[in-house]
Design a protein around this motif. Structure first.
Motif, mmCIF file in Angstrom:
data_model
loop_
_atom_site.group_PDB
_atom_site.id
_atom_site.type_symbol
_atom_site.label_atom_id
_atom_site.label_comp_id
_atom_site.label_asym_id
_atom_site.label_seq_id
_atom_site.Cartn_x
_atom_site.Cartn_y
_atom_site.Cartn_z
ATOM 1 N N GLN A 145 6.187 5.602 5.542
ATOM 2 C CA GLN A 145 4.955 5.109 4.936
ATOM 3 C C GLN A 145 5.367 4.035 3.941
ATOM 4 O O GLN A 145 6.379 4.189 3.271
ATOM 5 N N GLY A 146 4.618 2.968 3.872
ATOM 6 C CA GLY A 146 4.961 1.945 2.895
ATOM 7 C C GLY A 146 4.368 0.597 3.224
ATOM 8 O O GLY A 146 3.777 0.402 4.288
ATOM 9 N N TYR A 147 4.553 -0.333 2.275
ATOM 10 C CA TYR A 147 3.954 -1.657 2.401
ATOM 11 C C TYR A 147 4.457 -2.410 3.629
ATOM 12 O O TYR A 147 3.796 -3.314 4.108
ATOM 13 N N TYR B 287 -6.915 4.259 2.287
ATOM 14 C CA TYR B 287 -6.124 5.032 3.241
ATOM 15 C C TYR B 287 -4.888 4.251 3.637
ATOM 16 O O TYR B 287 -4.974 3.068 3.972
ATOM 17 N N GLN B 288 -3.732 4.932 3.585
ATOM 18 C CA GLN B 288 -2.482 4.280 3.982
ATOM 19 C C GLN B 288 -1.870 5.038 5.155
ATOM 20 O O GLN B 288 -1.692 6.252 5.089
ATOM 21 N N PRO B 289 -1.541 4.309 6.233
ATOM 22 C CA PRO B 289 -1.020 4.995 7.414
ATOM 23 C C PRO B 289 0.384 5.553 7.216
ATOM 24 O O PRO B 289 1.204 4.976 6.503
ATOM 25 N N PHE C 90 -5.961 7.531 -14.170
ATOM 26 C CA PHE C 90 -7.189 8.336 -14.246
ATOM 27 C C PHE C 90 -6.994 9.755 -13.713
ATOM 28 O O PHE C 90 -7.690 10.670 -14.149
ATOM 29 N N ILE C 91 -6.041 9.948 -12.801
ATOM 30 C CA ILE C 91 -5.806 11.313 -12.317
ATOM 31 C C ILE C 91 -5.259 12.165 -13.472
ATOM 32 O O ILE C 91 -5.671 13.302 -13.678
ATOM 33 N N LEU C 92 -4.364 11.558 -14.247
ATOM 34 C CA LEU C 92 -3.809 12.254 -15.410
ATOM 35 C C LEU C 92 -4.912 12.653 -16.396
ATOM 36 O O LEU C 92 -4.971 13.793 -16.869
ATOM 37 N N LYS D 44 -0.485 -1.656 3.297
ATOM 38 C CA LYS D 44 -0.916 -1.164 1.993
ATOM 39 C C LYS D 44 -2.092 -0.221 2.227
ATOM 40 O O LYS D 44 -2.689 -0.229 3.304
ATOM 41 N N PRO D 45 -2.420 0.595 1.225
ATOM 42 C CA PRO D 45 -3.631 1.401 1.368
ATOM 43 C C PRO D 45 -4.834 0.475 1.574
ATOM 44 O O PRO D 45 -4.904 -0.583 0.967
ATOM 45 N N MET D 46 -5.733 0.850 2.471
ATOM 46 C CA MET D 46 -6.873 -0.027 2.786
ATOM 47 C C MET D 46 -8.190 0.732 2.658
ATOM 48 O O MET D 46 -8.219 1.954 2.765
ATOM 49 N N SER E 246 -6.029 2.413 -12.561
ATOM 50 C CA SER E 246 -5.054 2.917 -11.598
ATOM 51 C C SER E 246 -5.122 4.442 -11.514
ATOM 52 O O SER E 246 -5.304 5.128 -12.524
ATOM 53 N N PRO E 247 -4.963 4.979 -10.292
ATOM 54 C CA PRO E 247 -5.017 6.442 -10.140
ATOM 55 C C PRO E 247 -3.938 7.160 -10.948
ATOM 56 O O PRO E 247 -4.148 8.285 -11.403
ATOM 57 N N ALA E 248 -2.789 6.491 -11.128
ATOM 58 C CA ALA E 248 -1.737 7.114 -11.932
ATOM 59 C C ALA E 248 -2.286 7.454 -13.319
ATOM 60 O O ALA E 248 -1.909 8.446 -13.933
ATOM 61 N N VAL F 92 9.278 9.534 4.833
ATOM 62 C CA VAL F 92 9.822 8.763 3.704
ATOM 63 C C VAL F 92 8.748 7.828 3.170
ATOM 64 O O VAL F 92 8.081 7.131 3.930
ATOM 65 N N GLU F 93 8.615 7.821 1.851
ATOM 66 C CA GLU F 93 7.584 7.014 1.200
ATOM 67 C C GLU F 93 8.140 5.710 0.650
ATOM 68 O O GLU F 93 9.304 5.640 0.259
ATOM 69 N N GLY F 94 7.292 4.705 0.582
ATOM 70 C CA GLY F 94 7.632 3.474 -0.118
ATOM 71 C C GLY F 94 8.586 2.566 0.631
ATOM 72 O O GLY F 94 9.403 1.864 0.027
ATOM 73 N N VAL F 95 8.480 2.541 1.966
ATOM 74 C CA VAL F 95 9.333 1.653 2.755
ATOM 75 C C VAL F 95 8.711 0.257 2.726
ATOM 76 O O VAL F 95 7.583 0.059 3.170
ATOM 77 N N GLU F 96 9.450 -0.682 2.158
ATOM 78 C CA GLU F 96 8.886 -2.022 1.958
ATOM 79 C C GLU F 96 9.529 -3.089 2.831
ATOM 80 O O GLU F 96 8.947 -4.137 3.058
HETATM 81 P P1 C2E Z 1 1.544 9.394 -4.435
HETATM 82 O O1 C2E Z 1 0.773 10.532 -3.889
HETATM 83 O O2 C2E Z 1 3.013 9.522 -4.497
HETATM 84 O O3 C2E Z 1 1.086 8.138 -3.573
HETATM 85 C C1 C2E Z 1 1.939 7.064 -3.232
HETATM 86 C C2 C2E Z 1 1.714 5.880 -4.130
HETATM 87 O O4 C2E Z 1 2.628 4.839 -3.776
HETATM 88 C C3 C2E Z 1 0.334 5.251 -3.996
HETATM 89 O O5 C2E Z 1 -0.010 4.708 -5.262
HETATM 90 C C4 C2E Z 1 0.575 4.145 -2.977
HETATM 91 O O6 C2E Z 1 -0.390 3.116 -3.044
HETATM 92 C C5 C2E Z 1 1.935 3.669 -3.406
HETATM 93 N N1 C2E Z 1 2.689 3.048 -2.311
HETATM 94 C C6 C2E Z 1 2.606 3.265 -0.997
HETATM 95 N N2 C2E Z 1 3.503 2.523 -0.299
HETATM 96 C C7 C2E Z 1 4.193 1.816 -1.219
HETATM 97 C C8 C2E Z 1 5.271 0.872 -1.144
HETATM 98 O O7 C2E Z 1 5.787 0.527 -0.065
HETATM 99 N N3 C2E Z 1 5.718 0.364 -2.309
HETATM 100 C C9 C2E Z 1 5.177 0.710 -3.508
HETATM 101 N N4 C2E Z 1 5.657 0.134 -4.597
HETATM 102 N N5 C2E Z 1 4.172 1.602 -3.625
HETATM 103 C C10 C2E Z 1 3.690 2.157 -2.490
HETATM 104 P P2 C2E Z 1 -1.460 4.883 -5.877
HETATM 105 O O8 C2E Z 1 -2.496 4.721 -4.802
HETATM 106 O O9 C2E Z 1 -1.534 3.990 -7.075
HETATM 107 O O10 C2E Z 1 -1.494 6.394 -6.351
HETATM 108 C C11 C2E Z 1 -0.657 6.825 -7.395
HETATM 109 C C12 C2E Z 1 -0.628 8.322 -7.503
HETATM 110 O O11 C2E Z 1 -1.897 8.836 -7.941
HETATM 111 C C13 C2E Z 1 -0.338 9.053 -6.201
HETATM 112 O O12 C2E Z 1 1.043 9.043 -5.925
HETATM 113 C C14 C2E Z 1 -0.876 10.431 -6.519
HETATM 114 O O13 C2E Z 1 0.065 11.173 -7.260
HETATM 115 C C15 C2E Z 1 -2.059 10.116 -7.400
HETATM 116 N N6 C2E Z 1 -3.279 10.162 -6.579
HETATM 117 C C16 C2E Z 1 -3.873 9.181 -5.848
HETATM 118 N N7 C2E Z 1 -4.993 9.623 -5.265
HETATM 119 C C17 C2E Z 1 -5.114 10.920 -5.606
HETATM 120 C C18 C2E Z 1 -6.093 11.945 -5.312
HETATM 121 O O14 C2E Z 1 -7.070 11.756 -4.569
HETATM 122 N N8 C2E Z 1 -5.885 13.175 -5.887
HETATM 123 C C19 C2E Z 1 -4.806 13.425 -6.694
HETATM 124 N N9 C2E Z 1 -4.683 14.661 -7.226
HETATM 125 N N10 C2E Z 1 -3.881 12.502 -6.969
HETATM 126 C C20 C2E Z 1 -4.030 11.271 -6.445
#
Ligand code: C2E
Ligand code: CA
Ligand code: CA
Ligand code: CA
Length: 275
Positions: free
Chosen positions: A252-254, A43-45, A76-78, A258-260, A72-74, A231-235
């Motif tokens: 949202q971002g690191y 979970y990421q806040p 296995f989700i695919l 990070k997701p915990m 990585s979910p990128a 906004v996503e990915g704010v580091e």
């Molecule tokens: P997403 O939904 O766009 O999720 C955001 C991704 O960016 C997550 O990668 C997260 O860990 C990462 N992230 C968050 N903050 C930062 C940051 O500050 N910097 C960087 N570099 N990355 C950050 P994650 O966890 O590897 O997930 C990748 C993708 O997999 C997700 O992209 C989503 O499309 C998919 N995914 C993950 N969980 C699920 C799920 O339960 N169901 C489905 N359908 N897809 C999922």
């Protein structure tokens, strides 16, 4: 991905071969996986950077396969989408996420990712709605994140699915906004509540002023349409400041976290950096 294609006239570069083997391996492990036991969520806040509070947690799937280890979910989700296993995986993960939500403070939402196939199938949508109703939780505390690519496959069906969920009181966020082809034309036609501005805009913030003005115009558009913007990915702290200057509030971002794992959520103390 079929390795026996090597036997034909097609020849692959070694790195391509490796990749094919990986996908085949993931697919095989996924087909044999015990979905309920091997998968869980981190979970990421999502932070309100003005009020310094946690608005929501986004659930992100994690797989620890006893056969091939962490994937990585990128990836296995695919594969789950390609094999159709996503139809079984999504409700299992959503059930876990609802159990987590139950333990959180009432003003904190759950943001949950849906795949194209979840949205395209009326049976899958009905199953998700059932889980929400059965949980007894306030549907207003739940947001489903969908991507434009997911919606594009069948816009009519997608619209219908989203409307069904929205009628229950569930929020809908358009994820990865700005990475698709015709984002602006979709926004006003779909029953959306939120936009998540893709990380790619944040990455290019440092390069020139263009990204910032794009973000500013997305924020303005969101405001005019009554959409909440994240906004996503704010580091970095500097990115946060720039984004704030463009009118962004939810991030949202690191930089924040990070997701915990679920166990860490209750002990998480938000610190919004000040300098
Ligand atoms: P997403 O939904 O766009 O999720 C955001 C991704 O960016 C997550 O990668 C997260 O860990 C990462 N992230 C968050 N903050 C930062 C940051 O500050 N910097 C960087 N570099 N990355 C950050 P994650 O966890 O590897 O997930 C990748 C993708 O997999 C997700 O992209 C989503 O499309 C998919 N995914 C993950 N969980 C699920 C799920 O339960 N169901 C489905 N359908 N897809 C999922
Ligand atoms: Ca997402
Ligand atoms: Ca995203
Ligand atoms: Ca994504």
């Amino acid at each position: 991905a079929k390795i026996h294609q090597r036997g034909t006239a097609v020849s692959f570069a070694p790195e391509h071969e490796e990749r094919l083997r990986d996908i085949a391996m993931i697919e095989q492990a996924l087909r044999r996986a015990d979905l309920a036991a091997e998968f869980d969520l981190h979970y990421q806040p999502i932070i309100d950077t003005v009020d310094h509070r946690i608005e929501a947690y986004e659930a992100l799937a994690r797989w620890n396969s006893p056969v091939i280890g962490r994937v990585s979910p990128a990836e296995f989700i695919l594969v789950a989408e390609q094999t159709g296993l996503i139809r079984d995986l999504t409700p299992i993960l959503f059930g876990k996420a609802l159990a987590a939500l139950r333990t959180w403070p009432e003003d904190v939402r759950l943001s949950f990712n849906l795949s194209a196939q979840d949205i395209a199938s009326p049976a899958s949508v009905a199953r998700l709605a059932e889980l929400v109703v059965a949980s007894g939780l306030d549907p207003g505390r739940i947001v489903f994140e969908v991507t434009e690519t997911g919606l594009m496959r069948d816009l009519v069906e997608a619209h219908c699915s989203l409307a069904t969920l929205k009628e229950l009181g569930i929020g809908i966020a358009l994820d990865d906004f700005g990475t698709g082809y015709s984002s602006f034309s979709y926004v006003h036609r779909l029953p959306l509540d939120r936009l998540k501005i893709d990380r790619s805009f944040v990455i290019s913030l440092g390069d020139d002023a263009t990204s910032l003005s794009i973000i500013r115009s997305i924020v303005d558009m969101s405001r005019n349409l009554g959409l909440h913007c994240v906004v996503e990915g704010v580091e970095t702290f500097d990115q946060m400041l720039l984004l704030r200057s463009a009118g962004c509030r939810s991030m949202q971002g690191y930089l924040f976290s990070k997701p915990m794992p679920e166990e860490a959520v209750s002990g998480f103390g938000l610190v919004v950096p000040e300098h």
